[in-house]
Design a protein around this motif. Structure first.
Motif, mmCIF file in Angstrom:
data_model
loop_
_atom_site.group_PDB
_atom_site.id
_atom_site.type_symbol
_atom_site.label_atom_id
_atom_site.label_comp_id
_atom_site.label_asym_id
_atom_site.label_seq_id
_atom_site.Cartn_x
_atom_site.Cartn_y
_atom_site.Cartn_z
ATOM 1 N N LEU A 64 55.861 -40.815 -15.789
ATOM 2 C CA LEU A 64 56.106 -41.458 -17.076
ATOM 3 C C LEU A 64 55.127 -40.928 -18.113
ATOM 4 C CD1 LEU A 64 56.361 -45.105 -15.675
ATOM 5 C CD2 LEU A 64 58.214 -43.453 -15.992
ATOM 6 N N ARG A 65 55.630 -40.706 -19.342
ATOM 7 C CA ARG A 65 54.768 -40.223 -20.436
ATOM 8 C C ARG A 65 54.849 -41.198 -21.607
ATOM 9 N NH1 ARG A 65 56.208 -33.705 -20.463
ATOM 10 N NH2 ARG A 65 55.562 -33.316 -18.304
ATOM 11 N N VAL A 66 53.701 -41.657 -22.065
ATOM 12 C CA VAL A 66 53.674 -42.605 -23.186
ATOM 13 C C VAL A 66 53.178 -41.887 -24.440
ATOM 14 C CG1 VAL A 66 53.248 -44.603 -21.695
ATOM 15 C CG2 VAL A 66 51.319 -43.402 -22.672
ATOM 16 N N PRO A 67 53.693 -42.303 -25.606
ATOM 17 C CA PRO A 67 53.246 -41.632 -26.834
ATOM 18 C C PRO A 67 51.739 -41.801 -27.042
ATOM 19 C CG PRO A 67 54.874 -43.355 -27.317
ATOM 20 C CD PRO A 67 54.643 -43.373 -25.849
ATOM 21 N N LEU A 68 51.131 -40.788 -27.674
ATOM 22 C CA LEU A 68 49.685 -40.836 -27.912
ATOM 23 C C LEU A 68 49.343 -41.878 -28.983
ATOM 24 C CD1 LEU A 68 46.830 -39.693 -27.560
ATOM 25 C CD2 LEU A 68 47.408 -37.930 -29.227
ATOM 26 N N ARG A 69 50.130 -41.918 -30.042
ATOM 27 C CA ARG A 69 49.842 -42.820 -31.164
ATOM 28 C C ARG A 69 50.345 -44.225 -30.858
ATOM 29 N NH1 ARG A 69 45.940 -40.798 -33.971
ATOM 30 N NH2 ARG A 69 46.173 -38.560 -34.030
ATOM 31 N N ASN A 70 49.520 -45.216 -31.024
ATOM 32 C CA ASN A 70 49.862 -46.633 -30.862
ATOM 33 C C ASN A 70 50.757 -46.910 -29.657
ATOM 34 O OD1 ASN A 70 48.515 -47.083 -33.375
ATOM 35 N ND2 ASN A 70 50.348 -46.278 -34.375
ATOM 36 N N PRO A 71 50.322 -46.560 -28.477
ATOM 37 C CA PRO A 71 51.199 -46.713 -27.323
ATOM 38 C C PRO A 71 51.407 -48.179 -26.943
ATOM 39 C CG PRO A 71 49.004 -46.047 -26.633
ATOM 40 C CD PRO A 71 48.998 -46.044 -28.137
ATOM 41 N N ASP A 72 52.636 -48.513 -26.530
ATOM 42 C CA ASP A 72 52.911 -49.820 -25.939
ATOM 43 C C ASP A 72 53.175 -49.555 -24.453
ATOM 44 O OD1 ASP A 72 53.711 -52.278 -25.116
ATOM 45 O OD2 ASP A 72 55.598 -52.292 -26.244
ATOM 46 N N PHE A 73 52.235 -49.963 -23.634
ATOM 47 C CA PHE A 73 52.347 -49.647 -22.201
ATOM 48 C C PHE A 73 53.322 -50.563 -21.472
ATOM 49 C CE2 PHE A 73 48.035 -48.237 -23.464
ATOM 50 C CZ PHE A 73 48.183 -46.886 -23.195
ATOM 51 N N ALA A 74 53.684 -51.714 -22.113
ATOM 52 C CA ALA A 74 54.450 -52.754 -21.403
ATOM 53 C C ALA A 74 55.728 -52.253 -20.716
ATOM 54 C CB ALA A 74 54.740 -53.910 -22.353
ATOM 55 N N PRO A 75 56.637 -51.590 -21.455
ATOM 56 C CA PRO A 75 57.881 -51.186 -20.778
ATOM 57 C C PRO A 75 57.641 -50.198 -19.630
ATOM 58 C CG PRO A 75 57.783 -50.309 -23.035
ATOM 59 C CD PRO A 75 56.633 -51.258 -22.889
ATOM 60 N N PHE A 76 56.637 -49.359 -19.773
ATOM 61 C CA PHE A 76 56.327 -48.380 -18.716
ATOM 62 C C PHE A 76 55.789 -49.094 -17.483
ATOM 63 C CE2 PHE A 76 56.071 -46.108 -22.732
ATOM 64 C CZ PHE A 76 56.838 -44.998 -22.466
ATOM 65 N N LEU A 77 54.910 -50.074 -17.713
ATOM 66 C CA LEU A 77 54.324 -50.792 -16.575
ATOM 67 C C LEU A 77 55.386 -51.628 -15.865
ATOM 68 C CD1 LEU A 77 50.867 -51.792 -18.104
ATOM 69 C CD2 LEU A 77 51.330 -50.051 -16.381
ATOM 70 N N GLN A 78 56.324 -52.171 -16.647
ATOM 71 C CA GLN A 78 57.421 -52.938 -16.017
ATOM 72 C C GLN A 78 58.195 -52.033 -15.064
ATOM 73 O OE1 GLN A 78 57.730 -56.241 -16.211
ATOM 74 N NE2 GLN A 78 59.186 -55.885 -14.537
ATOM 75 N N LYS A 79 58.446 -50.826 -15.503
ATOM 76 C CA LYS A 79 59.178 -49.859 -14.677
ATOM 77 C C LYS A 79 58.408 -49.581 -13.382
ATOM 78 C CE LYS A 79 62.013 -45.845 -15.216
ATOM 79 N NZ LYS A 79 62.139 -44.516 -15.784
#
Ligand code: PHB
Length: 390
Positions: A196-211
């Motif tokens: 999984l790759r999250v955007p560098l700017r203002n990342p919201d980790f929630a949906p990635f962590l749910q996955k």
């Protein structure tokens, strides 16, 4: 004297502007320090500035007959701004060395200026493997993500963590971390359940962590840049992922010493691999940490501070070796091959690659003397950047 003026004139001519330097400038040695002093990466700027000031307080500001002057420019980790400042520092200020660079895009943006003007550029923070290949004038005192990631991919499967999801910031260092962790884990018989790759700017980790929770791997491997680790930790714990049996592992950027002590007991037991811990048990490091904290209202130095401190040493030693008379090429030559004891442990600037060679430590977060620390429990010695192997 003539040669010196000729070199300066050449540098200016190449950049196409400016007036030749006056006599006064020759008694000074100028370091242009480009750092993110504001914005998302501001903690990196704060740490490196403090380390540079400490180094100068300890080692004086006159070296080989030159008065060392540091000019700090805040690029807010924005590459266009980094490049403009690099150009201005070289053309208008006639700096002898460019240094700093909190993020990879900033270092890459300034690289052509270093090449055109033959100015050594000391990368104190940014850590994508390829940076040193962007200019023959780049020397690195930070670390590389492949160095840190490979060690953890060797440790994980031996310790029951075979099925892993990777979660990285979606830019240079994150992509290096993902690739080098994955390749080594697969080589060791492990399995990557998702990347999984999250955007560098203002990342919201929630949906990635749910996955990640739904996949339920043995471990989640994380790279986020210095300053973003606390947010990942908080959301990981809020979702009860540790209780669901998912182990958090990562490069030491996640359990950054700048933030670790405020992360709370939920961080206990997190295993990371990195080149520096403020808890590194050497006399050199204890002296460094004590002096740093004394000079900075108790602030704990992190790996960025050490990159800045060691970067200053590399610059000072080059200035001494060239007896204050060196142009860019002579300074660069004197930076290559330097070997010394850093607060991180033994350290070497590979003369071929101009990249740092150092120990990588496996560490576990523990409470020591009432504070959370990255406590080293294993070491891989003299690690060269695996990204340079091909
Ligand atoms: C980078 O942008 O190269 C970078 C920034 C912060 C880190 C590591 C790498 O902690």
């Amino acid at each position: 004297m003539h040669k010196r003026i000729f070199l300066n004139t050449l540098a200016v001519a190449v950049l196409g502007a400016g007036v030749a330097t006056g006599a006064l400038a020759q008694d000074k040695f100028k370091i242009g320090l480009i750092l993110p002093m504001s914005g998302q990466q501001a903690s990196t700027g704060r740490q490196i500035e403090a380390a540079v000031r400490l180094f100068m307080a300890q080692n004086g500001d006159t070296v080989a007959g030159k008065k060392v002057e540091v000019i700090i420019k805040d690029d807010a980790a924005t590459p266009d701004v980094s490049r403009r400042f690099a150009q201005e520092l070289v053309v208008n200020e006639k700096v002898n060395v460019l240094a700093g660079f909190g993020v990879t895009p900033a270092a890459l943006a300034a690289a052509p200026i270093a090449t055109q003007s033959k100015t050594p550029l000391v990368v104190m923070a940014a850590a994508t493997s390829s940076i040193t290949e962007a200019s023959p004038y780049i020397v690195r005192t930070s670390f590389t993500l492949p160095q840190a990631s490979v060690a953890l991919a060797d440790w994980a499967p031996k310790n029951g963590l075979k099925k892993v999801v990777t979660l990285v910031s979606d830019y240079g260092p994150g992509i290096d971390a993902e690739k080098f962790f994955k390749d080594r884990l697969l080589f060791n018989g492990g399995q990557i359940a998702d990347s999984l790759r999250v955007p560098l700017r203002n990342p919201d980790f929630a949906p990635f962590l749910q996955k990640v929770r739904d996949i339920k791997p043995d471990a989640l491997f994380v790279f986020v840049p210095s300053g973003a680790g606390a947010a990942v930790m908080k959301q990981f714990l809020e979702r009860g992922m540790d209780k669901a049996g998912i182990k958090l592992i990562g490069t030491g950027d996640v359990t950054d010493d700048d933030q670790l002590n405020d992360m709370g007991d939920g961080a206990l037991g997190v295993v990371t691999s990195h080149h520096y811990s403020a808890y590194h048990p050497s006399a050199t490091n204890k002296k460094f940490v004590d002096a740093f904290q004394k000079a900075n209202k108790g602030m704990r130095p992190n790996f960025m501070a050490v990159g800045g401190y060691d970067g200053m040493r590399v610059i000072y030693e080059a200035l001494k070796a060239t007896k204050g008379q060196g142009g860019g090429d002579a300074l660069l030559a004197a930076m290559k091959g330097q070997i010394f004891e850093s607060p991180r442990g033994p350290m070497f600037i590979d003369a071929q690659t101009r990249d740092v060679v150092h120990n990588i430590y496996l560490r576990k977060v523990e409470r020591k003397d009432g504070q959370l620390h990255n406590v080293e429990f294993d070491v891989i010695k003299d690690v060269k950047d695996p990204g340079k192997a091909k």
